[in-house]
Design an enzyme around this catalytic site. Structure first.
Site, PDB file in Angstrom:
ATOM      1  N   SER A 195      88.903  72.311  58.313  1.00 55.24           N
ATOM      2  CA  SER A 195      89.577  71.031  58.535  1.00 55.24           C
ATOM      3  C   SER A 195      90.318  71.070  59.880  1.00 55.24           C
ATOM      4  CB  SER A 195      90.505  70.754  57.353  1.00 55.24           C
ATOM      5  OG  SER A 195      90.942  69.414  57.374  1.00 55.24           O
ATOM      6  N   HIS A 237      86.989  68.899  49.606  1.00 58.88           N
ATOM      7  CA  HIS A 237      87.666  69.485  50.776  1.00 58.88           C
ATOM      8  C   HIS A 237      88.425  70.765  50.413  1.00 58.88           C
ATOM      9  CE1 HIS A 237      88.855  68.660  54.964  1.00 58.88           C
ATOM     10  NE2 HIS A 237      90.091  69.010  54.684  1.00 58.88           N
ATOM     11  N   ASP A 266      83.800  64.909  49.911  1.00 61.77           N
ATOM     12  CA  ASP A 266      85.085  65.167  50.580  1.00 61.77           C
ATOM     13  C   ASP A 266      85.734  63.829  50.947  1.00 61.77           C
ATOM     14  OD1 ASP A 266      87.006  65.607  52.629  1.00 61.77           O
ATOM     15  OD2 ASP A 266      85.999  67.462  53.248  1.00 61.77           O
TER      16      ASP A 266
END
EC number: 3.1.2.12
Lengths: 283, 283
Positions: B151, B262, B228
């Site tokens: 991320s 995620h 996600d």
């Protein structure tokens, strides 16, 4: 008996379900995690490995840090991660100690007030939870079940296996409390949940006492870290279980892992071995 | 530059060190985790993979839940898990947002007051930390270093790799913020750390802008889960990076992983692939 699915998380080609359901025996809502390998279906149900967690834990610790799913996916095994006690019974003092009450159900049915109210983790894990799971999830094969656990959950795995011949295909444990009647954790828990009836109630939940009475041979895999402070403090006493096994001619293999501690870094390192041990008996 | 070792934990035949040291560039104490495979020694130093974590994380998340150590041990690779920002600078508002300030350093050197005071994660990760590690730990081979991240840390991995040709042998990323100038997270961070100088400062830390300028070919591995929510909300924009790669004739492989989210359940599932990707270039 039906489950609420609060999350479905893709993991290792399968899915991790976050579940909640109302338990009759604990009288509370119980949460748990269930890993279903990608191959599991109602026409090809997966065998099941129960992982019982240790003091202070919930069903999340093993699912997040134990890394059983990697090996379970490989062997097409489902993994159940139950909680370690009822939550929110509002018994006075329930939340005061890390090693008694909340997060410390010890996988027994308490007989002493006030914990006899809902601290029934033995019945919950051996009976109510699997019945509910196997009727709700047709992807699970309730006829092929093994059990493992860590510390207090290692005690749980060993005693549930030894008290229920044939119910579990195999058992293994990480740093289990192996002789609770003779260690501070076990004495506190058994005193609080059972009172002082050591001969009957304590012995009936002590792996070292139960092993000689088990019908037939055993093939029990145990890992203990030599750097584990709780082992050094005499909380685990795997030697007592080994001694009992030797006397009774039962199979118990304790691997003393050099320098490993009591944490999930230890568990994750050897998780694949324990899944493999179960897989041998689940196939 | 010397490190305090606050814990040494056996893990996958090697050890996980919990380290702390005083950083000159951030002006704070910085904590991190370092995994040393069991084979690493001063006569056989291990190559190194940096794992940069995402928003809200510290160096602990990847070490506890990412499960890189299993694969790193197999490939004899060390793994460094740094923190995601300075801690305790006492800048007003620093702790108020999950996506800016503490836990959200974005792997840039802030130029705008008051964050220019110590938010220097770019210099810390590319220069100060590796220098300190490679002079203190002779078990590490500072000439063989790769980088990955998740991320915000995926953004960090991509930009640090692209801005420093030759410094890192390879790069990969999990759900990276791929075009921060065009997503809310990046715009907030860059606005706060740089101000509005988009043409120079923003572009200099945007993987989609940097990729075409990279000398030579690339072999970038990226995994993104189709489930996600941050991907769906347009925070990650891997398609923009793919488009830039296509135009520039660079190698970027984005694997859209069906249904994955995620979380670290996503990361742990594909961690071994990313370690393997690094291992190809570190050997």
């Amino acid at each position: 008996m039906s489950f609420e699915t609060t999350a479905t998380i893709a993991n290792f080609g399968g899915k991790l379900l976050k579940l909640a359901h109302q338990s009759k025996v604990t009288t509370t809502q119980m949460k748990l995690n269930l890993f279903l390998p990608g191959t599991a279906s109602s026409s090809k149900p997966a065998p099941v490995l129960f992982y019982l967690a240790g003091l202070t834990c919930t069903g999340d610790n093993g699912a997040e840090k134990g890394f059983f799913q990697a090996a379970a996916a490989k062997h097409n095994i489902a993994v159940v991660y139950p909680d370690t006690s009822p939550r929110g019974l509002n018994i006075q003092g329930e939340d005061e100690s890390y090693d008694f009450g909340s997060g410390a159900g010890f996988y027994v049915d308490a007989t002493k007030d006030p914990y006899s109210k809902g601290y029934k983790m033995y019945s919950y894990i051996t009976d109510e939870l699997p019945s509910a799971l196997f009727s709700s999830f047709k992807e699970l094969d309730g006829s092929r079940v093994s059990i493992t656990g860590h510390s207090m959950g290692g005690h749980g795995a060993l005693t549930l296996f030894l008290k229920n011949p044939g119910k579990y295909k195999s058992v293994s444990a990480f740093a289990p409390i192996s002789n609770p009647s003779n260690c501070p954790w076990g004495q506190k828990a058994f005193g609080g949940y059972f009172g002082e009836d050591k001969k009957d109630q304590w012995a009936a939940h002590d792996a070292t006492e139960l092993l000689p009475k088990f019908p037939g041979d055993t093939d029990i895999l145990i890992d203990v870290g030599t750097g584990d402070n709780f082992y050094k403090q005499g909380q685990l006493l795997p030697e007592n279980l080994e001694e009992a096994a030797k006397k009774a001619g039962k199979g118990v293999k304790v691997r003393y892992q050099d320098g490993y501690d009591h944490s999930y870094f230890f568990i994750s390192t050897f998780a694949a071995d324990h899944v493999e041990h179960a897989a041998k008996y689940l196939k």
